[in-house]
Design an enzyme around this catalytic site. Structure first.
Site, PDB file in Angstrom:
ATOM      1  N   ASP A 205      -5.644 -14.890  40.070  1.00 14.64           N
ATOM      2  CA  ASP A 205      -4.843 -13.863  40.565  1.00 14.64           C
ATOM      3  C   ASP A 205      -4.090 -12.905  39.790  1.00 14.64           C
ATOM      4  O   ASP A 205      -3.041 -12.793  40.054  1.00 14.64           O
ATOM      5  CB  ASP A 205      -4.063 -14.423  41.867  1.00 14.64           C
ATOM      6  CG  ASP A 205      -3.538 -13.250  42.662  1.00 14.64           C
ATOM      7  OD1 ASP A 205      -4.336 -12.276  43.061  1.00 14.64           O
ATOM      8  OD2 ASP A 205      -2.387 -13.298  43.380  1.00 14.64           O
ATOM      9  N   ASP A 223       2.850 -17.389  38.215  1.00 18.54           N
ATOM     10  CA  ASP A 223       2.242 -17.742  39.530  1.00 18.54           C
ATOM     11  C   ASP A 223       0.781 -18.010  39.559  1.00 18.54           C
ATOM     12  O   ASP A 223      -0.264 -17.323  39.740  1.00 18.54           O
ATOM     13  CB  ASP A 223       2.492 -16.332  40.607  1.00 18.54           C
ATOM     14  CG  ASP A 223       1.955 -17.063  42.056  1.00 18.54           C
ATOM     15  OD1 ASP A 223       1.891 -18.070  42.231  1.00 18.54           O
ATOM     16  OD2 ASP A 223       1.792 -16.003  42.950  1.00 18.54           O
TER      17      ASP A 223
END
Length: 330
Positions: A205, A223
């Site tokens: 991502d 993340d």
């Protein structure tokens, strides 16, 4: 949380429970809690007495099995050990990074300052390209056993099926959505079949919001919650924006840095728009799957309105036309 809708479980995550979770790691919190921008999970910056703040990430109940989260953590640690700027979770005295308080699973991270990168600044895309080349060199050296693979079935077919089966698409738009999404996924599947790209471990991502850039330290990836196995170009295309000519120049800069550390298969360029198509379809399903979480209607009030679905059908039609264009040529 057996018997409880996972989307509602965060009602039990009180500030007191957050502080107790952090203090269970052996530090003393000073009572300051700042909620950070996260919808899938709940993430807080917690002040620490006589120390730097920590970031506590509470994983959405029911989303990932423990083994998948632990594999994400191990990948982050592997990247950090290779001296890549990745914010990896902190381990306890026994080397564990996945912690628990009551029914919640969480991890603690060092706080890292920074902001979204200015990708128009000279040299920044090349620098990110070098880091991604190094990241993928590490990613290609091992395999995930518990993390998902980026497939048309998982991110496209199943996502489309969810919004149709659960009645999110308005009745008057259902035929149009059904038709254009099916045609789009057929084109995406054909592109994947034609490319047959190598699947490696990825960030998954890698958009600008998951890169923190500090002027004195440079970039850091954050993340890895969506870490998957997939084609290398998945970690590149979300860093591109603007008209085609600008995206081609940006891609050239990224690949200039990337190729210094790892070869890039140019056939993967044909996957950029198919991957964008999957993201469009998967995003709608992500919102739909989380709609019973009170945070989602609050932060995304426009979702699940007739106008939004009309725009979604239009976006899918435009994306289908884009797939017929030649791939970007850096």
């Amino acid at each position: 949380m057996r018997g409880v809708d996972a989307n509602l479980a965060y009602r039990e995550l009180t500030p007191e429970r957050v502080l107790a979770a952090v203090e269970a790691s052996g530090v003393r919190a000073d009572g300051r809690i700042l909620a950070l921008n996260s919808y899938e999970n709940r993430v807080y910056q917690v002040g620490i007495e006589d120390g730097a703040p920590l970031v506590a990430k509470f994983y959405r109940p029911g989303r990932w099995p423990d083994a998948a989260i632990e594999e994400e953590h191990a990948f982050a640690a592997e990247l950090a050990a290779a001296e890549l700027p990745v914010i990896a979770p902190l381990a306890d005295g026994e080397g564990r990074t996945l912690r628990r308080i009551d029914a919640f699973r969480f991890a603690l991270f060092p706080r890292r300052g920074g902001r979204w990168p200015d990708l128009e600044a000279p040299g920044r895309l090349e620098r990110l390209g070098r880091l991604l080349g190094r990241l993928h060199a590490v990613g290609a050296a091992g395999r995930f056993a518990h993390r998902p693979r980026l497939t048309v079935q998982r991110f496209g077919v199943e996502a489309r099926g969810f919004v149709l089966e659960h009645g999110f698409v308005p009745d008057y738009l259902r035929p149009a959505y059904t038709s254009v999404s099916a045609e789009l996924l057929a084109a995406v599947e054909a592109a994947f079949e034609a490319c047959r790209a190598q699947a490696i471990r990825l960030h998954g991502d890698c958009h600008p919001g998951n890169v923190l850039w500090a002027e004195d330290e440079g970039p850091a990836f954050v993340d890895l919650d969506d870490a998957v196995s997939g084609p290398a170009v998945q970690d590149l295309w979300m860093l591109l924006s603007g008209p085609r000519v600008e995206r081609e120049a940006q891609l050239a800069a990224l690949l200039e840095g990337y190729s210094a550390f790892r070869g890039f298969d140019p056939l993967e360029l044909a996957l950029i728009e198919p991957l964008r198509a999957l993201r469009l379809i998967h995003y709608a399903a992500w919102l739909a799957r989380r709609w019973s979480d009170p945070a989602f209607p609050h932060h995304f009030p426009w979702f699940n309105t007739p106008r939004w679905w009309e725009e979604q059908v239009l976006a899918l039609r435009e994306q289908l036309a884009t797939l017929a264009e030649p791939p970007l040529a850096p």
